[in-house]
Design a protein around this motif. Structure first.
Motif, PDB file in Angstrom:
ATOM      1  N   LEU A  87       0.841  -1.201   0.000  1.00  0.00           N
ATOM      2  CA  LEU A  87       0.000   0.000   0.000  1.00  0.00           C
ATOM      3  C   LEU A  87       0.871   1.244   0.000  1.00  0.00           C
ATOM      4  CD1 LEU A  87      -2.738   1.482   0.230  1.00  0.00           C
ATOM      5  CD2 LEU A  87      -2.463   1.342   2.713  1.00  0.00           C
ATOM      6  N   LYS A  88       1.855   1.267   0.870  1.00  0.00           N
ATOM      7  CA  LYS A  88       2.762   2.415   0.927  1.00  0.00           C
ATOM      8  C   LYS A  88       3.552   2.532  -0.368  1.00  0.00           C
ATOM      9  CE  LYS A  88       6.460   4.503   3.638  1.00  0.00           C
ATOM     10  NZ  LYS A  88       7.280   4.387   4.856  1.00  0.00           N
ATOM     11  N   ALA A  89       4.079   1.420  -0.835  1.00  0.00           N
ATOM     12  CA  ALA A  89       4.896   1.435  -2.049  1.00  0.00           C
ATOM     13  C   ALA A  89       4.116   1.967  -3.244  1.00  0.00           C
ATOM     14  CB  ALA A  89       5.415   0.027  -2.343  1.00  0.00           C
ATOM     15  N   PHE A  90       2.918   1.447  -3.435  1.00  0.00           N
ATOM     16  CA  PHE A  90       2.141   1.860  -4.600  1.00  0.00           C
ATOM     17  C   PHE A  90       1.576   3.272  -4.468  1.00  0.00           C
ATOM     18  CE2 PHE A  90       1.653  -2.789  -5.669  1.00  0.00           C
ATOM     19  CZ  PHE A  90       2.421  -2.712  -6.825  1.00  0.00           C
ATOM     20  N   SER A  91       1.034   3.601  -3.306  1.00  0.00           N
ATOM     21  CA  SER A  91       0.428   4.928  -3.161  1.00  0.00           C
ATOM     22  C   SER A  91       1.468   6.032  -3.271  1.00  0.00           C
ATOM     23  CB  SER A  91      -0.346   5.035  -1.850  1.00  0.00           C
ATOM     24  OG  SER A  91       0.502   4.848  -0.741  1.00  0.00           O
ATOM     25  N   LEU A  92       2.641   5.833  -2.691  1.00  0.00           N
ATOM     26  CA  LEU A  92       3.662   6.875  -2.707  1.00  0.00           C
ATOM     27  C   LEU A  92       4.513   6.870  -3.973  1.00  0.00           C
ATOM     28  CD1 LEU A  92       4.750   6.848   1.042  1.00  0.00           C
ATOM     29  CD2 LEU A  92       3.059   8.299  -0.112  1.00  0.00           C
ATOM     30  N   SER A  93       4.238   5.959  -4.878  1.00  0.00           N
ATOM     31  CA  SER A  93       4.919   6.003  -6.177  1.00  0.00           C
ATOM     32  C   SER A  93       3.940   6.343  -7.306  1.00  0.00           C
ATOM     33  CB  SER A  93       5.632   4.683  -6.464  1.00  0.00           C
ATOM     34  OG  SER A  93       4.730   3.601  -6.481  1.00  0.00           O
ATOM     35  N   ILE A  94       2.708   5.895  -7.197  1.00  0.00           N
ATOM     36  CA  ILE A  94       1.726   6.179  -8.248  1.00  0.00           C
ATOM     37  C   ILE A  94       1.264   7.632  -8.199  1.00  0.00           C
ATOM     38  CG2 ILE A  94      -0.620   5.662  -9.028  1.00  0.00           C
ATOM     39  CD1 ILE A  94      -0.044   2.714  -8.302  1.00  0.00           C
ATOM     40  N   LEU A  95       1.042   8.173  -7.004  1.00  0.00           N
ATOM     41  CA  LEU A  95       0.532   9.552  -6.909  1.00  0.00           C
ATOM     42  C   LEU A  95       1.483  10.590  -7.513  1.00  0.00           C
ATOM     43  CD1 LEU A  95      -1.251   9.346  -3.463  1.00  0.00           C
ATOM     44  CD2 LEU A  95      -2.325   9.696  -5.686  1.00  0.00           C
ATOM     45  N   PRO A  96       2.788  10.589  -7.195  1.00  0.00           N
ATOM     46  CA  PRO A  96       3.653  11.584  -7.857  1.00  0.00           C
ATOM     47  C   PRO A  96       3.766  11.341  -9.365  1.00  0.00           C
ATOM     48  CG  PRO A  96       4.962  10.163  -6.441  1.00  0.00           C
ATOM     49  CD  PRO A  96       3.524   9.829  -6.183  1.00  0.00           C
ATOM     50  N   SER A  97       3.699  10.075  -9.758  1.00  0.00           N
ATOM     51  CA  SER A  97       3.723   9.769 -11.188  1.00  0.00           C
ATOM     52  C   SER A  97       2.510  10.383 -11.888  1.00  0.00           C
ATOM     53  CB  SER A  97       3.738   8.253 -11.409  1.00  0.00           C
ATOM     54  OG  SER A  97       4.879   7.672 -10.816  1.00  0.00           O
ATOM     55  N   CYS A  98       1.358  10.294 -11.238  1.00  0.00           N
ATOM     56  CA  CYS A  98       0.134  10.889 -11.796  1.00  0.00           C
ATOM     57  C   CYS A  98       0.228  12.405 -11.864  1.00  0.00           C
ATOM     58  CB  CYS A  98      -1.080  10.487 -10.963  1.00  0.00           C
ATOM     59  SG  CYS A  98      -1.534   8.759 -11.137  1.00  0.00           S
ATOM     60  N   ILE A 113       5.850  14.885 -20.547  1.00  0.00           N
ATOM     61  CA  ILE A 113       5.116  13.625 -20.715  1.00  0.00           C
ATOM     62  C   ILE A 113       6.092  12.458 -20.848  1.00  0.00           C
ATOM     63  CG2 ILE A 113       3.585  12.312 -22.242  1.00  0.00           C
ATOM     64  CD1 ILE A 113       2.202  15.023 -22.904  1.00  0.00           C
ATOM     65  N   VAL A 114       7.105  12.617 -21.676  1.00  0.00           N
ATOM     66  CA  VAL A 114       8.094  11.551 -21.877  1.00  0.00           C
ATOM     67  C   VAL A 114       8.814  11.233 -20.568  1.00  0.00           C
ATOM     68  CG1 VAL A 114      10.268  10.965 -23.047  1.00  0.00           C
ATOM     69  CG2 VAL A 114       8.400  12.027 -24.334  1.00  0.00           C
ATOM     70  N   CYS A 115       9.289  12.258 -19.877  1.00  0.00           N
ATOM     71  CA  CYS A 115      10.001  12.038 -18.610  1.00  0.00           C
ATOM     72  C   CYS A 115       9.089  11.434 -17.550  1.00  0.00           C
ATOM     73  CB  CYS A 115      10.601  13.344 -18.105  1.00  0.00           C
ATOM     74  SG  CYS A 115      12.035  13.877 -19.063  1.00  0.00           S
ATOM     75  N   SER A 116       7.819  11.840 -17.534  1.00  0.00           N
ATOM     76  CA  SER A 116       6.908  11.299 -16.520  1.00  0.00           C
ATOM     77  C   SER A 116       6.604   9.826 -16.777  1.00  0.00           C
ATOM     78  CB  SER A 116       5.622  12.118 -16.451  1.00  0.00           C
ATOM     79  OG  SER A 116       4.889  12.028 -17.632  1.00  0.00           O
ATOM     80  N   VAL A 117       6.544   9.409 -18.025  1.00  0.00           N
ATOM     81  CA  VAL A 117       6.324   7.987 -18.331  1.00  0.00           C
ATOM     82  C   VAL A 117       7.546   7.167 -17.905  1.00  0.00           C
ATOM     83  CG1 VAL A 117       6.045   6.330 -20.220  1.00  0.00           C
ATOM     84  CG2 VAL A 117       4.635   8.394 -20.161  1.00  0.00           C
ATOM     85  N   ILE A 118       8.738   7.678 -18.202  1.00  0.00           N
ATOM     86  CA  ILE A 118       9.968   6.989 -17.782  1.00  0.00           C
ATOM     87  C   ILE A 118      10.030   6.908 -16.262  1.00  0.00           C
ATOM     88  CG2 ILE A 118      12.490   7.181 -17.702  1.00  0.00           C
ATOM     89  CD1 ILE A 118      12.266   8.507 -20.527  1.00  0.00           C
ATOM     90  N   PHE A 119       9.771   8.049 -15.595  1.00  0.00           N
ATOM     91  CA  PHE A 119       9.798   8.085 -14.133  1.00  0.00           C
ATOM     92  C   PHE A 119       8.775   7.126 -13.538  1.00  0.00           C
ATOM     93  CE2 PHE A 119       7.871   9.870 -10.252  1.00  0.00           C
ATOM     94  CZ  PHE A 119       8.950   9.708  -9.386  1.00  0.00           C
ATOM     95  N   ALA A 120       7.546   7.167 -14.049  1.00  0.00           N
ATOM     96  CA  ALA A 120       6.472   6.335 -13.495  1.00  0.00           C
ATOM     97  C   ALA A 120       6.828   4.856 -13.581  1.00  0.00           C
ATOM     98  CB  ALA A 120       5.157   6.615 -14.214  1.00  0.00           C
ATOM     99  N   ALA A 121       7.247   4.420 -14.756  1.00  0.00           N
ATOM    100  CA  ALA A 121       7.564   2.999 -14.936  1.00  0.00           C
ATOM    101  C   ALA A 121       8.674   2.560 -13.980  1.00  0.00           C
ATOM    102  CB  ALA A 121       7.968   2.739 -16.381  1.00  0.00           C
ATOM    103  N   ALA A 122       9.737   3.326 -13.907  1.00  0.00           N
ATOM    104  CA  ALA A 122      10.871   2.940 -13.069  1.00  0.00           C
ATOM    105  C   ALA A 122      10.560   3.099 -11.578  1.00  0.00           C
ATOM    106  CB  ALA A 122      12.095   3.775 -13.442  1.00  0.00           C
TER     107      ALA A 122
END
Length: 132
Positions: A87-98, A113-122
């Motif tokens: 829960l912590k891992a996903f919530s604190l990584s998905i929200l800034p990615s969004c 957009i390009v940098c955010s997709v790279i950041f989100a995936a990694a």
């Protein structure tokens, strides 16, 4: 961007030397490229790659959605501060990615957009792997 950095700075100061348990140099470098690219392109715009708000009332939508996402991020920091689960891992990584991805789309900022997709995936992948 500054709002979501506050809890991260506090965490870093309290947990000096805290490192990722997951090691993959390609993914780690990709995350950092995406992270710093997002920060740079949220502030600076490259001509002909940035088209500003592209619909009526976009500023209101931008501020409302990003404000809500920032508030949710801060709430999850408080709720999950002593946890080490998915829960912590996903919530604190998905929200800034969004936040980064939404900002890039609403601003029609191609590099963001390009940098955010790279950041989100990694970032989401590393956070998931560290929660195992």
């Amino acid at each position: 961007m500054a709002v979501i950095m506050i809890p991260n700075t506090i965490y870093a100061l309290k947990h000096k030397g805290g490192e990722n348990s997951y090691r993959n140099q390609f993914v780690e470098i990709s995350e950092q490229i995406g992270r710093y690219g997002c920060m740079v392109f949220m502030i600076f715009n490259i001509p002909y790659t940035y088209f500003n708000f592209w619909f009526d009332n976009a500023l209101i939508v931008y501020l409302s959605v990003n404000g809500g996402l920032c508030l949710a991020y801060l709430l999850f920091w408080v709720i999950c501060r002593n946890r080490t689960d998915k829960l912590k891992a996903f919530s604190l990584s998905i929200l800034p990615s969004c936040i980064f991805l939404f900002s890039g789309i609403v601003l029609a900022n191609i590099p963001l957009i390009v940098c955010s997709v790279i950041f989100a995936a990694a970032h989401i992948y590393i956070s998931y792997k560290n929660s195992l």
